[in-house]
Design a protein around this motif. Structure first.
Motif, PDB file in Angstrom:
ATOM      1  N   GLN A  86     -52.632 -89.202  60.440  1.00 45.88           N
ATOM      2  CA  GLN A  86     -52.102 -88.046  59.712  1.00 45.88           C
ATOM      3  C   GLN A  86     -51.225 -87.193  60.616  1.00 45.88           C
ATOM      4  O   GLN A  86     -50.155 -86.725  60.205  1.00 45.88           O
ATOM      5  N   LEU A  87     -51.642 -86.999  61.847  1.00 44.75           N
ATOM      6  CA  LEU A  87     -50.867 -86.191  62.780  1.00 44.75           C
ATOM      7  C   LEU A  87     -49.545 -86.860  63.128  1.00 44.75           C
ATOM      8  O   LEU A  87     -48.511 -86.194  63.287  1.00 44.75           O
ATOM      9  N   GLU A  88     -49.559 -88.190  63.223  1.00 43.67           N
ATOM     10  CA  GLU A  88     -48.334 -88.907  63.601  1.00 43.67           C
ATOM     11  C   GLU A  88     -47.351 -89.036  62.444  1.00 43.67           C
ATOM     12  O   GLU A  88     -46.141 -88.879  62.617  1.00 43.67           O
ATOM     13  N   LYS A  89     -47.848 -89.321  61.240  1.00 51.51           N
ATOM     14  CA  LYS A  89     -46.975 -89.610  60.106  1.00 51.51           C
ATOM     15  C   LYS A  89     -46.669 -88.407  59.225  1.00 51.51           C
ATOM     16  O   LYS A  89     -45.661 -88.394  58.527  1.00 51.51           O
ATOM     17  N   GLY A  90     -47.538 -87.437  59.202  1.00 50.56           N
ATOM     18  CA  GLY A  90     -47.315 -86.281  58.351  1.00 50.56           C
ATOM     19  C   GLY A  90     -48.016 -86.387  57.012  1.00 50.56           C
ATOM     20  O   GLY A  90     -48.646 -87.391  56.688  1.00 50.56           O
ATOM     21  N   ASP A  91     -47.873 -85.327  56.202  1.00 46.41           N
ATOM     22  CA  ASP A  91     -48.619 -85.199  54.962  1.00 46.41           C
ATOM     23  C   ASP A  91     -47.920 -85.906  53.808  1.00 46.41           C
ATOM     24  O   ASP A  91     -46.798 -86.397  53.933  1.00 46.41           O
ATOM     25  N   SER A  92     -48.602 -85.915  52.652  1.00 47.82           N
ATOM     26  CA  SER A  92     -48.039 -86.532  51.453  1.00 47.82           C
ATOM     27  C   SER A  92     -46.799 -85.782  50.987  1.00 47.82           C
ATOM     28  O   SER A  92     -45.801 -86.382  50.607  1.00 47.82           O
ATOM     29  N   ILE A  93     -46.848 -84.456  51.009  1.00 46.02           N
ATOM     30  CA  ILE A  93     -45.661 -83.641  50.743  1.00 46.02           C
ATOM     31  C   ILE A  93     -45.529 -82.627  51.870  1.00 46.02           C
ATOM     32  O   ILE A  93     -46.523 -82.108  52.380  1.00 46.02           O
ATOM     33  N   ALA A  94     -44.296 -82.364  52.282  1.00 47.13           N
ATOM     34  CA  ALA A  94     -44.045 -81.542  53.459  1.00 47.13           C
ATOM     35  C   ALA A  94     -43.935 -80.071  53.091  1.00 47.13           C
ATOM     36  O   ALA A  94     -43.735 -79.699  51.929  1.00 47.13           O
ATOM     37  N   ALA A  95     -44.060 -79.230  54.111  1.00 49.91           N
ATOM     38  CA  ALA A  95     -43.887 -77.792  53.913  1.00 49.91           C
ATOM     39  C   ALA A  95     -42.474 -77.528  53.382  1.00 49.91           C
ATOM     40  O   ALA A  95     -41.515 -78.197  53.758  1.00 49.91           O
ATOM     41  N   GLY A  96     -42.355 -76.547  52.501  1.00 46.55           N
ATOM     42  CA  GLY A  96     -41.072 -76.261  51.873  1.00 46.55           C
ATOM     43  C   GLY A  96     -40.851 -76.995  50.571  1.00 46.55           C
ATOM     44  O   GLY A  96     -39.833 -76.798  49.899  1.00 46.55           O
ATOM     45  N   HIS A  97     -41.815 -77.841  50.187  1.00 43.30           N
ATOM     46  CA  HIS A  97     -41.701 -78.591  48.928  1.00 43.30           C
ATOM     47  C   HIS A  97     -41.658 -77.633  47.747  1.00 43.30           C
ATOM     48  O   HIS A  97     -42.437 -76.687  47.658  1.00 43.30           O
ATOM     49  N   MET A  98     -40.717 -77.874  46.817  1.00 43.38           N
ATOM     50  CA  MET A  98     -40.616 -77.080  45.597  1.00 43.38           C
ATOM     51  C   MET A  98     -41.211 -77.877  44.439  1.00 43.38           C
ATOM     52  O   MET A  98     -40.719 -78.948  44.105  1.00 43.38           O
ATOM     53  N   SER A  99     -42.256 -77.350  43.844  1.00 46.72           N
ATOM     54  CA  SER A  99     -42.926 -78.076  42.775  1.00 46.72           C
ATOM     55  C   SER A  99     -42.062 -78.151  41.532  1.00 46.72           C
ATOM     56  O   SER A  99     -41.394 -77.186  41.146  1.00 46.72           O
ATOM     57  N   GLU A 100     -42.088 -79.306  40.898  1.00 45.76           N
ATOM     58  CA  GLU A 100     -41.406 -79.502  39.625  1.00 45.76           C
ATOM     59  C   GLU A 100     -42.399 -79.588  38.466  1.00 45.76           C
ATOM     60  O   GLU A 100     -42.012 -79.885  37.341  1.00 45.76           O
ATOM     61  N   LEU A 101     -43.665 -79.349  38.765  1.00 43.56           N
ATOM     62  CA  LEU A 101     -44.683 -79.410  37.723  1.00 43.56           C
ATOM     63  C   LEU A 101     -44.695 -78.113  36.915  1.00 43.56           C
ATOM     64  O   LEU A 101     -44.530 -77.026  37.465  1.00 43.56           O
ATOM     65  N   SER A 102     -44.910 -78.241  35.614  1.00 45.93           N
ATOM     66  CA  SER A 102     -44.975 -77.065  34.759  1.00 45.93           C
ATOM     67  C   SER A 102     -46.260 -76.300  35.023  1.00 45.93           C
ATOM     68  O   SER A 102     -47.219 -76.828  35.584  1.00 45.93           O
ATOM     69  N   GLY A 103     -46.280 -75.048  34.600  1.00 46.54           N
ATOM     70  CA  GLY A 103     -47.466 -74.224  34.805  1.00 46.54           C
ATOM     71  C   GLY A 103     -48.620 -74.607  33.907  1.00 46.54           C
ATOM     72  O   GLY A 103     -49.775 -74.327  34.219  1.00 46.54           O
ATOM     73  N   TYR A 104     -48.320 -75.247  32.764  1.00 52.27           N
ATOM     74  CA  TYR A 104     -49.380 -75.658  31.845  1.00 52.27           C
ATOM     75  C   TYR A 104     -49.013 -77.005  31.241  1.00 52.27           C
ATOM     76  O   TYR A 104     -47.870 -77.211  30.817  1.00 52.27           O
ATOM     77  N   THR A 105     -49.961 -77.919  31.207  1.00 52.82           N
ATOM     78  CA  THR A 105     -49.743 -79.258  30.662  1.00 52.82           C
ATOM     79  C   THR A 105     -50.361 -79.347  29.275  1.00 52.82           C
ATOM     80  O   THR A 105     -51.585 -79.195  29.137  1.00 52.82           O
ATOM     81  N   ARG A 106     -49.532 -79.603  28.285  1.00 53.59           N
ATOM     82  CA  ARG A 106     -50.007 -79.733  26.907  1.00 53.59           C
ATOM     83  C   ARG A 106     -50.379 -81.190  26.649  1.00 53.59           C
ATOM     84  O   ARG A 106     -49.594 -81.951  26.104  1.00 53.59           O
ATOM     85  N   ILE A 107     -51.571 -81.531  27.062  1.00 46.82           N
ATOM     86  CA  ILE A 107     -52.006 -82.920  26.992  1.00 46.82           C
ATOM     87  C   ILE A 107     -52.740 -83.185  25.678  1.00 46.82           C
ATOM     88  O   ILE A 107     -53.458 -82.323  25.171  1.00 46.82           O
ATOM     89  N   SER A 108     -52.515 -84.360  25.135  1.00 47.45           N
ATOM     90  CA  SER A 108     -53.219 -84.793  23.931  1.00 47.45           C
ATOM     91  C   SER A 108     -54.210 -85.882  24.307  1.00 47.45           C
ATOM     92  O   SER A 108     -53.894 -86.774  25.094  1.00 47.45           O
ATOM     93  N   VAL A 109     -55.410 -85.800  23.726  1.00 44.91           N
ATOM     94  CA  VAL A 109     -56.419 -86.826  23.987  1.00 44.91           C
ATOM     95  C   VAL A 109     -56.762 -87.551  22.690  1.00 44.91           C
ATOM     96  O   VAL A 109     -57.907 -87.917  22.447  1.00 44.91           O
ATOM     97  N   THR A 110     -55.741 -87.755  21.864  1.00 45.19           N
ATOM     98  CA  THR A 110     -55.938 -88.503  20.628  1.00 45.19           C
ATOM     99  C   THR A 110     -56.406 -89.913  20.956  1.00 45.19           C
ATOM    100  O   THR A 110     -55.754 -90.638  21.707  1.00 45.19           O
ATOM    101  N   GLN A 111     -57.538 -90.296  20.412  1.00 46.92           N
ATOM    102  CA  GLN A 111     -58.140 -91.591  20.706  1.00 46.92           C
ATOM    103  C   GLN A 111     -58.319 -92.396  19.420  1.00 46.92           C
ATOM    104  O   GLN A 111     -58.218 -91.865  18.310  1.00 46.92           O
ATOM    105  N   ASN A 112     -58.566 -93.679  19.590  1.00 50.14           N
ATOM    106  CA  ASN A 112     -58.911 -94.509  18.443  1.00 50.14           C
ATOM    107  C   ASN A 112     -60.270 -94.110  17.879  1.00 50.14           C
ATOM    108  O   ASN A 112     -61.142 -93.629  18.616  1.00 50.14           O
ATOM    109  N   ASN A 113     -60.446 -94.317  16.588  1.00 45.29           N
ATOM    110  CA  ASN A 113     -61.755 -94.134  15.978  1.00 45.29           C
ATOM    111  C   ASN A 113     -62.616 -95.352  16.329  1.00 45.29           C
ATOM    112  O   ASN A 113     -62.313 -96.470  15.929  1.00 45.29           O
TER     113      ASN A 113
END
Length: 500
Positions: A86-113
């Motif tokens: 981890q120290l040699e390669k770095g993190d999954s996302i680096a410092a300064g990353h700007m998130s593109e994720l929305s503040g709220y996820t409108r997820i549907s869990v419609t399933q089969n009967n």
């Protein structure tokens, strides 16, 4: 006098593993035997008989056979490798990353009967059910898990696609291969024989012929086009289950329907061609667990990135897993897991609180603390943990529509182990779908990597986290996941009050 040492039974081995998960002396064999009083008590409870010389001989044989004396050393080696990487390669996302994720996820869990599937299962006799258990494990018990849509929509807000895990307050949680394998408990699964999308896949109708035993004409007239994929309807499969003269084929078609309608519910009312490809390979003793995890993670990530969407994965299994780790939900009744013990049936059903508002779930999860989590599910038997494959610094997962990676070292506390800093570099680029020019090459690389799996051996000693891990998590980039609201936090029980 010659003493004959009888082999340990399966349940005795499982009980003894529980005992040694609690033993914290990492010295020699004598160090374990010095805990005689502790072991004596647990063995009396677990095996139901007093300690004698033969029991001690069994104990010594069990320790040597299972390599328990090497576990702490293995943990230390992985610890050093992980932090250095981890120290040699770095993190999954680096410092300064700007998130593109929305503040709220409108997820549907419609399933089969699934009511008709459940009715068929309930009508079967014990012999038919035992045939299913022997071939396909505990899947039918998921039919009893009700989908709490408010809870599921709340969970979606805390999925972090950058690390492929849930971030709840000060807690990271993620379903693991070992946990899902224990829940589904299929004796035919071979843990390292994963499903891999074949280069030359048999045609859809040929796979259906092999699974159902029906003629080409019967099959081809029932294949439908749904969007970009070919499917077969549940109505056609239901008729086969009820009327097929071959009991084994009837069970196979029922299982295919479970996978298509509950585990991978892409086209509602239909079983997708990709599902039949996975099911066709189950006869080769492959495990479906990595594929189930892959599509669960991919669907959660897709919904988070888009800010909306329908969850296409096994919602029942994900909620069953969540309930087993959450102390604030009505306590699950737990017993030590015997080889003939139906885990899902006895510890998952009737564990939720109904009608809790979604905003209450969000506030509760936003302020979740370590003390609120049942870190190691009581039904998990301590053992080796898969933490990387081949040249990957984490575990790549092949699904039925695409691939993704996850990091088991992120949630070591779920195994009762000390949490240390982990290697995450490259995780954000691990996901891809099965389309385009180079996906087959990437699938081949992952398949080859699974021929060189690495597992962690260790027992928990001392504090649950290292200082390096605490510092790393404190500076980790938050990819638009709700952060704890310390000032507005209320007692957890208040959030679980039901609506009128």
């Amino acid at each position: 006098m010659t003493v004959v040492v009888t082999p340990l039974s399966g349940s005795e081995k499982l009980r003894l593993r529980e005992v040694f998960a609690s033993v914290q002396d990492s010295g020699s064999l004598l160090g374990y035997i010095r805990t005689y009083g502790f072991v004596r008590f647990h063995l009396r409870v677990a095996i139901g008989k007093c300690i004698d010389s033969r029991s001690v001989s069994k104990l010594e044989s069990f320790i040597m056979e299972n390599g328990l004396l090497d576990r702490v050393e293995g943990n230390a080696n992985v610890h050093r490798w992980s932090e250095q990487t981890q120290l040699e390669k770095g993190d999954s996302i680096a410092a300064g990353h700007m998130s593109e994720l929305s503040g709220y996820t409108r997820i549907s869990v419609t399933q089969n009967n699934l009511q008709e599937l459940k009715e068929i299962w309930d009508q079967w006799g014990n012999e038919t059910k035992q045939l299913f258990y022997g071939n396909y494990g505990n899947l039918p018990y998921l039919l009893d898990v009700q989908i709490d849509e408010r809870l599921f929509r709340a969970l979606a807000q805390f999925w972090n696609p950058a690390y492929n895990c849930f971030n709840f307050g000060e807690v990271d949680l993620v379903p693991t291969i070992e946990e899902y394998t224990a829940l589904l408990r299929c004796p035919r699964f071979q843990v390292d024989r994963i499903y891999s999308r074949a280069v030359n896949v048999p045609t859809f109708w040929k796979k259906l012929m092999a699974i159902t035993g029906m003629s080409e004409q019967w099959i081809t007239t029932r294949i439908k086009e749904k969007g970009e994929c070919k499917c077969i309807s549940w109505d056609a499969l239901k008729g086969l289950i009820l009327t097929h003269p071959d009991e084994t084929k009837s069970v196979d078609v029922f299982t295919l329907s479970l996978y298509g309608l509950m585990v991978f519910p892409r086209a509602l009312g239909y079983v997708d061609e990709a599902t039949t490809d996975l099911f066709h390979r189950l006869s080769k003793r492959v495990t479906s667990v990595p594929a189930i995890l892959a599509e669960t993670f991919r669907s959660l990530g897709t919904c988070r990135k888009a800010g909306a969407g329908r969850f296409v994965g096994c919602a029942q299994l994900l909620l069953a897993w969540f309930y087993s780790h959450f102390r604030l939900i009505d306590k699950v009744v737990c017993r030590v897991f015997f080889e003939d013990y139906s885990l899902l049936k006895d510890i998952i059903v009737s564990t939720r609180r109904v009608n809790v508002p979604e905003e209450n779930w969000i506030a509760l999860l936003q302020n979740l603390q370590s003390k609120d989590v049942e870190w190691r599910a009581p039904w998990m038997i301590p053992g080796e943990i898969l933490y990387r494959c081949g040249s990957f610094d984490w575990v790549p997962l092949l699904g039925i529509w695409g691939a993704i990676g996850y990091v088991p070292l992120l949630v070591l506390r779920q195994f009762g182990l000390r949490q240390f800093m982990l290697a995450t570099h490259g995780l954000t680029q691990s996901e891809f779908a099965y389309r385009g020019a180079d996906y087959k090459k990437r699938v081949g690389e992952i398949s080859s990597a699974w021929n060189k799996t690495c597992r962690l051996k260790g027992v928990a000693i001392g504090p649950t986290t290292t200082l390096e891990y605490v510092e790393w998590r404190g500076r980790r980039v938050n990819d638009n996941i709700p952060e704890p609201d310390v000032e507005g936090a209320r007692p957890m029980e208040e959030y679980l009050q039901v609506m009128p």
